[in-house]
Design an enzyme around this catalytic site. Sequence first.
Site, PDB file in Angstrom:
ATOM      1  CB  SER A   1      -0.893   0.004   1.245  1.00  0.00           C
ATOM      2  OG  SER A   1      -1.533   1.253   1.431  1.00  0.00           O
TER       3      SER A   1
ATOM      4  CE1 TYR B   1      -4.355  -1.751   5.143  1.00  0.00           C
ATOM      5  CE2 TYR B   1      -3.525   0.443   4.626  1.00  0.00           C
ATOM      6  CZ  TYR B   1      -3.946  -0.808   4.212  1.00  0.00           C
ATOM      7  OH  TYR B   1      -3.969  -1.111   2.875  1.00  0.00           O
TER       8      TYR B   1
END
Length: 239
Positions: free
Chosen positions: A137, A150
Amino acid sequence: MKIVLITGASSGIGHATAVRLAAEGHHVVLGARRKDRLDALAAEILAAGGRADVHGLDVTDRADVAAFADAAVRDHGRIDVFVANAGVMPLSRLDSLHVEEWDRMLDVNVRGLLNGIAATLPHFERQGGGHFVTIASTGAYEVVPTAAVYCATKYAARAITEGLRLESDPSLRVTTISPGVVESELADTITEPGAKEAMVAYRAHAMPPDAIAGAISYAIGQPDGVDVNELVVRPTAQR
């Protein structure tokens, strides 16, 4: 034709990757918890003339991931590409203490990746090569409010995958692909109202998941001797 295993194949990037790679002539092996969705995806691929197998899969279960890889080798003789795509993103502020959601992100995003490596490395070493692709990501490069855990999992995913590259024989190609905002179900798991509201604005400009499927196709389509190590793919509006 390559034998390509894809985790988290029931939606989003995994689904788009399966469709694209099957259309390009590869045999895709689909893994996810929602087997009913995988069955529908496989039927779509088969109707279009492609090749697909389906396996119910929980990436947090080491034995389950090993069985996923072993079945592909049993059925097809080899694994050419493993796409570690499964991930979750229930964002929240740390002071909300959503500790069970923290654990879930660690289990899926980090331990799930490690389980994939553990399941495939013996096969890659026996074969004398292969390609491991991690979907990380842009959160592997920055930390934003509500995304501390995250982002930590994605920093870890990037570090683990780079470690795999450095430690492996050159016959194993290793790629980390870091998507920006993508149209997906990831944000649907957010339970904290503030984080959910913030995500609506953040996701106002999102790419279709096929943009990342295209990046995967590019990476695995390079000739022998060419290893695409990292790709960051964002919507043009994302900064």
